[in-house]
Write an enzyme that holds these catalytic residues in place. Sequence first.
Site, PDB file in Angstrom:
ATOM      1  N   THR A 109     -11.743 -12.674  29.565  1.00  0.00           N
ATOM      2  CA  THR A 109      -9.756 -12.907  29.414  1.00  0.00           C
ATOM      3  C   THR A 109      -9.343 -14.518  29.476  1.00  0.00           C
ATOM      4  O   THR A 109     -10.166 -15.286  30.480  1.00  0.00           O
ATOM      5  CB  THR A 109      -9.082 -12.357  30.193  1.00  0.00           C
ATOM      6  OG1 THR A 109      -7.641 -12.244  29.780  1.00  0.00           O
ATOM      7  CG2 THR A 109      -9.285 -11.545  31.346  1.00  0.00           C
ATOM      8  N   GLU A 153      -7.040 -15.301  31.195  1.00  0.00           N
ATOM      9  CA  GLU A 153      -6.549 -15.606  31.945  1.00  0.00           C
ATOM     10  C   GLU A 153      -6.850 -16.097  33.695  1.00  0.00           C
ATOM     11  O   GLU A 153      -7.006 -16.497  34.425  1.00  0.00           O
ATOM     12  CB  GLU A 153      -5.633 -13.844  33.266  1.00  0.00           C
ATOM     13  CG  GLU A 153      -4.800 -13.406  32.569  1.00  0.00           C
ATOM     14  CD  GLU A 153      -3.448 -13.837  32.091  1.00  0.00           C
ATOM     15  OE1 GLU A 153      -3.408 -14.290  33.826  1.00  0.00           O
ATOM     16  OE2 GLU A 153      -2.908 -14.366  31.419  1.00  0.00           O
ATOM     17  N   LYS A 156     -11.654  -9.721  36.761  1.00  0.00           N
ATOM     18  CA  LYS A 156     -12.545 -10.459  35.231  1.00  0.00           C
ATOM     19  C   LYS A 156     -12.944 -11.180  35.443  1.00  0.00           C
ATOM     20  O   LYS A 156     -13.682 -11.368  35.166  1.00  0.00           O
ATOM     21  CB  LYS A 156     -11.068 -11.050  34.284  1.00  0.00           C
ATOM     22  CG  LYS A 156     -10.292  -9.161  34.010  1.00  0.00           C
ATOM     23  CD  LYS A 156     -10.337  -8.393  32.855  1.00  0.00           C
ATOM     24  CE  LYS A 156     -10.743  -7.272  32.210  1.00  0.00           C
ATOM     25  NZ  LYS A 156     -10.990  -6.467  31.435  1.00  0.00           N
ATOM     26  N   TYR A 206      -5.922  -9.415  38.844  1.00  0.00           N
ATOM     27  CA  TYR A 206      -6.443  -9.227  37.500  1.00  0.00           C
ATOM     28  C   TYR A 206      -7.746 -10.387  37.449  1.00  0.00           C
ATOM     29  O   TYR A 206      -8.774  -9.919  36.833  1.00  0.00           O
ATOM     30  CB  TYR A 206      -5.314  -8.668  36.309  1.00  0.00           C
ATOM     31  CG  TYR A 206      -5.335  -8.814  34.930  1.00  0.00           C
ATOM     32  CD1 TYR A 206      -6.219  -7.883  34.442  1.00  0.00           C
ATOM     33  CD2 TYR A 206      -5.979 -10.323  34.042  1.00  0.00           C
ATOM     34  CE1 TYR A 206      -6.582  -7.728  33.039  1.00  0.00           C
ATOM     35  CE2 TYR A 206      -6.225  -9.809  32.658  1.00  0.00           C
ATOM     36  CZ  TYR A 206      -6.853  -8.777  32.028  1.00  0.00           C
ATOM     37  OH  TYR A 206      -6.830  -9.259  30.780  1.00  0.00           O
TER      38      TYR A 206
HETATM   39  P1  NDP Z   1      -4.717  -1.747  27.278  1.00  0.00           P
HETATM   40  O1  NDP Z   1      -4.254  -2.187  28.082  1.00  0.00           O
HETATM   41  O2  NDP Z   1      -3.694  -1.628  25.862  1.00  0.00           O
HETATM   42  O3  NDP Z   1      -5.834  -0.657  27.040  1.00  0.00           O
HETATM   43  C1  NDP Z   1      -6.342  -0.621  28.347  1.00  0.00           C
HETATM   44  C2  NDP Z   1      -7.447   0.300  28.112  1.00  0.00           C
HETATM   45  O4  NDP Z   1      -8.650   0.919  29.490  1.00  0.00           O
HETATM   46  C3  NDP Z   1      -6.829   2.055  27.737  1.00  0.00           C
HETATM   47  O5  NDP Z   1      -7.087   2.738  26.592  1.00  0.00           O
HETATM   48  C4  NDP Z   1      -6.848   2.669  28.929  1.00  0.00           C
HETATM   49  O6  NDP Z   1      -6.657   3.636  29.661  1.00  0.00           O
HETATM   50  C5  NDP Z   1      -7.541   2.049  29.440  1.00  0.00           C
HETATM   51  N1  NDP Z   1      -8.387   2.368  30.802  1.00  0.00           N
HETATM   52  C6  NDP Z   1      -7.776   1.844  31.843  1.00  0.00           C
HETATM   53  N2  NDP Z   1      -7.997   2.858  33.254  1.00  0.00           N
HETATM   54  C7  NDP Z   1      -9.336   2.961  32.889  1.00  0.00           C
HETATM   55  C8  NDP Z   1      -9.871   3.538  34.028  1.00  0.00           C
HETATM   56  N3  NDP Z   1      -9.607   3.200  34.812  1.00  0.00           N
HETATM   57  N4  NDP Z   1     -11.262   4.006  33.380  1.00  0.00           N
HETATM   58  C9  NDP Z   1     -11.296   4.628  31.968  1.00  0.00           C
HETATM   59  N5  NDP Z   1     -10.279   3.552  31.249  1.00  0.00           N
HETATM   60  C10 NDP Z   1      -9.223   3.186  31.528  1.00  0.00           C
HETATM   61  O7  NDP Z   1      -5.917  -3.407  26.483  1.00  0.00           O
HETATM   62  P2  NDP Z   1      -5.982  -4.391  25.269  1.00  0.00           P
HETATM   63  O8  NDP Z   1      -6.340  -2.894  24.526  1.00  0.00           O
HETATM   64  O9  NDP Z   1      -5.233  -4.831  24.977  1.00  0.00           O
HETATM   65  O10 NDP Z   1      -7.306  -4.732  26.124  1.00  0.00           O
HETATM   66  C11 NDP Z   1      -8.449  -4.568  26.225  1.00  0.00           C
HETATM   67  C12 NDP Z   1      -9.370  -4.957  27.120  1.00  0.00           C
HETATM   68  O11 NDP Z   1      -9.127  -6.593  26.677  1.00  0.00           O
HETATM   69  C13 NDP Z   1      -9.317  -5.273  28.358  1.00  0.00           C
HETATM   70  O12 NDP Z   1      -9.659  -5.161  29.557  1.00  0.00           O
HETATM   71  C14 NDP Z   1      -8.221  -6.256  28.296  1.00  0.00           C
HETATM   72  O13 NDP Z   1      -8.006  -6.711  30.255  1.00  0.00           O
HETATM   73  C15 NDP Z   1      -8.693  -7.137  27.768  1.00  0.00           C
HETATM   74  N6  NDP Z   1      -8.726  -8.237  27.434  1.00  0.00           N
HETATM   75  C16 NDP Z   1      -6.852  -8.433  26.805  1.00  0.00           C
HETATM   76  C17 NDP Z   1      -6.371  -9.172  26.141  1.00  0.00           C
HETATM   77  C18 NDP Z   1      -4.708  -8.355  25.323  1.00  0.00           C
HETATM   78  O14 NDP Z   1      -4.248  -9.652  24.656  1.00  0.00           O
HETATM   79  N7  NDP Z   1      -4.790  -7.710  24.656  1.00  0.00           N
HETATM   80  C19 NDP Z   1      -6.438 -10.358  26.273  1.00  0.00           C
HETATM   81  C20 NDP Z   1      -8.039 -10.970  27.079  1.00  0.00           C
HETATM   82  C21 NDP Z   1      -8.195  -9.503  27.396  1.00  0.00           C
HETATM   83  P3  NDP Z   1      -5.181   4.803  29.003  1.00  0.00           P
HETATM   84  O15 NDP Z   1      -4.361   4.690  28.354  1.00  0.00           O
HETATM   85  O16 NDP Z   1      -5.294   6.075  29.522  1.00  0.00           O
HETATM   86  O17 NDP Z   1      -4.368   3.769  30.206  1.00  0.00           O
HETATM   87  P1  GDP Z   2      -0.649 -11.557  30.469  1.00  0.00           P
HETATM   88  O1  GDP Z   2      -1.131 -13.057  30.038  1.00  0.00           O
HETATM   89  O2  GDP Z   2      -1.595 -10.808  30.180  1.00  0.00           O
HETATM   90  O3  GDP Z   2       0.156 -11.992  31.840  1.00  0.00           O
HETATM   91  O4  GDP Z   2       0.557 -11.006  28.875  1.00  0.00           O
HETATM   92  P2  GDP Z   2       2.370 -10.694  29.058  1.00  0.00           P
HETATM   93  O5  GDP Z   2       2.644 -10.459  27.304  1.00  0.00           O
HETATM   94  O6  GDP Z   2       2.597  -9.275  30.180  1.00  0.00           O
HETATM   95  O7  GDP Z   2       3.357 -12.131  29.627  1.00  0.00           O
HETATM   96  C1  GDP Z   2       3.047 -13.155  29.303  1.00  0.00           C
HETATM   97  C2  GDP Z   2       3.733 -14.333  29.965  1.00  0.00           C
HETATM   98  O8  GDP Z   2       4.938 -13.999  29.504  1.00  0.00           O
HETATM   99  C3  GDP Z   2       3.717 -14.269  31.306  1.00  0.00           C
HETATM  100  O9  GDP Z   2       4.164 -15.450  31.211  1.00  0.00           O
HETATM  101  C4  GDP Z   2       4.987 -12.866  32.226  1.00  0.00           C
HETATM  102  O10 GDP Z   2       5.095 -14.227  33.369  1.00  0.00           O
HETATM  103  C5  GDP Z   2       5.985 -13.757  30.494  1.00  0.00           C
HETATM  104  N1  GDP Z   2       7.105 -12.674  30.737  1.00  0.00           N
HETATM  105  C6  GDP Z   2       8.304 -12.969  30.636  1.00  0.00           C
HETATM  106  N2  GDP Z   2       9.041 -12.252  30.587  1.00  0.00           N
HETATM  107  C7  GDP Z   2       8.445 -11.478  31.263  1.00  0.00           C
HETATM  108  C8  GDP Z   2       8.534  -9.907  30.916  1.00  0.00           C
HETATM  109  O11 GDP Z   2       9.377  -9.312  31.456  1.00  0.00           O
HETATM  110  N3  GDP Z   2       7.166  -8.672  30.389  1.00  0.00           N
HETATM  111  C9  GDP Z   2       6.243  -9.655  30.622  1.00  0.00           C
HETATM  112  N4  GDP Z   2       4.892  -8.628  30.327  1.00  0.00           N
HETATM  113  N5  GDP Z   2       5.986 -10.921  30.896  1.00  0.00           N
HETATM  114  C10 GDP Z   2       7.199 -11.857  30.862  1.00  0.00           C
END
Ligand code: NDP
Ligand code: GDP
Length: 368
Positions: A126, A128, A154, A150
């Site tokens: 990520t 992050e 990661k 987080y």
């Molecule tokens: P989501 O939060 O939408 O999905 C996360 C998934 O992980 C869900 O299916 C969740 O299951 C599952 N999960 C959580 N905890 C566990 C566990 N203990 N055991 C098994 N499964 C688990 O994330 P995204 O699809 O958006 O992201 C996919 C990956 O990419 C993640 O690793 C995220 O950190 C990473 N990532 C995402 C970005 C983004 O912008 N979306 C950017 C960079 C990296 P449940 O539905 O049951 O909670």
């Molecule tokens: P992230 O980049 O994975 O942390 O994705 P988020 O969508 O959770 O947050 C993106 C940015 O939006 C971060 O800097 C947050 O602090 C900012 N942010 C501001 N207001 C909010 C809020 O109400 N919810 C979330 N999730 N983020 C917020």
Amino acid sequence: MVKRALITGITGQDGPYLAKLLLSKGYKVYGTYRRTSTPNFWRLQQLGIIHRITLIPADLSDMSSLLEAVTTADPHEIYNLAAQSFVGNSFDAPLLTTEIDGSGATRFLEIIRHLGKNIKFYQASTSELYGATRQSPQNENTPFSPNSPYAAAKLYSFHMTRIYRNAYGIFACNGILFNHESPLRGLEFVTRKITNSVAKIKLGLQKELRLGNLETKRDWGFAPEYVHAMWLMMQQKKADDFVIATGETHSVGEFAQEAFAAAGLDWRTYVKADQRLLRPLDVTHLCGDPSKAGRVLDWKPKVTFGELVKLLVRADMERWQKYLNGEIFAWDAPNYPSELDIVSRTVSREGKKPATKIAKLIGRLHRG
Ligand code: NDP
Ligand code: GDP
């Protein structure tokens, strides 16, 4: 030969898009899910692919369930997408986040090493990881500076993926993906939180939208394009790490402004800043440089920032309109109380701060 893929996190945002892509390429797709008290398959239902996935129960904290998943699926490719993926929550649950987002990948890498099979491994890394860096844009050579539990977790899995690649010759790659959004994004993330609220405000179902830091900047792309990049990484001759991003950055405030404008509304009338939504430490500026992915993978983002905002607003408007028309369909929003409702019922971080009190309590528990 039919290729088999195992996707962890199949119930999240990226899992279903990746599964759909792999199915279209003729893969047999296995997906891991974990038992939840409320069924959680709405995204697979929305994409119409739930009946085409073989589901395997597994939790990233449970080695035996992961071993079972790998031996059952016997995959050529593992995509490790499962994670406690919400940065804000990682401050509330740092150890759980470490266990899942940090050690989870190592469990898979160990299984692959022990089985001795040519299983390719993709780790969902990520942007992050860059955290507090002052360099912009960020590329594969930019030093990491994590700013949340987080990101720290990661970072560990990023390095373990690289280490297992170099030490044992495992095909293991990191996709350093910048934020990517879609109508399947979780409601707690700021983009979908905004677009869902815009739809509700437009339809008279909500009065205002409370946000935290409006100044932070993110490089937001479109999720279906990003899962395509994951697959491309796994088809290379040599495993490597790639930044996937658009190269453009926008503030949360700009996102809100565009989203309200897409519904013909002025954001200043509805958006209120709320201290309770600030993070103990935030990442202020992310902007990725995807030129290596362009050169090596021939990958380029297509959906622009403006298009992304509009398509998210449109999707949420359509869903709320359908809902008001009495249609029943799989979807997350109607069961989600307003976030503010949850926040106002949650012990505030200030309330949690006195670490000495907690330390005393832990000490007492240890002493029995
Ligand atoms: P989501 O939060 O939408 O999905 C996360 C998934 O992980 C869900 O299916 C969740 O299951 C599952 N999960 C959580 N905890 C566990 C566990 N203990 N055991 C098994 N499964 C688990 O994330 P995204 O699809 O958006 O992201 C996919 C990956 O990419 C993640 O690793 C995220 O950190 C990473 N990532 C995402 C970005 C983004 O912008 N979306 C950017 C960079 C990296 P449940 O539905 O049951 O909670
Ligand atoms: P992230 O980049 O994975 O942390 O994705 P988020 O969508 O959770 O947050 C993106 C940015 O939006 C971060 O800097 C947050 O602090 C900012 N942010 C501001 N207001 C909010 C809020 O109400 N919810 C979330 N999730 N983020 C917020």
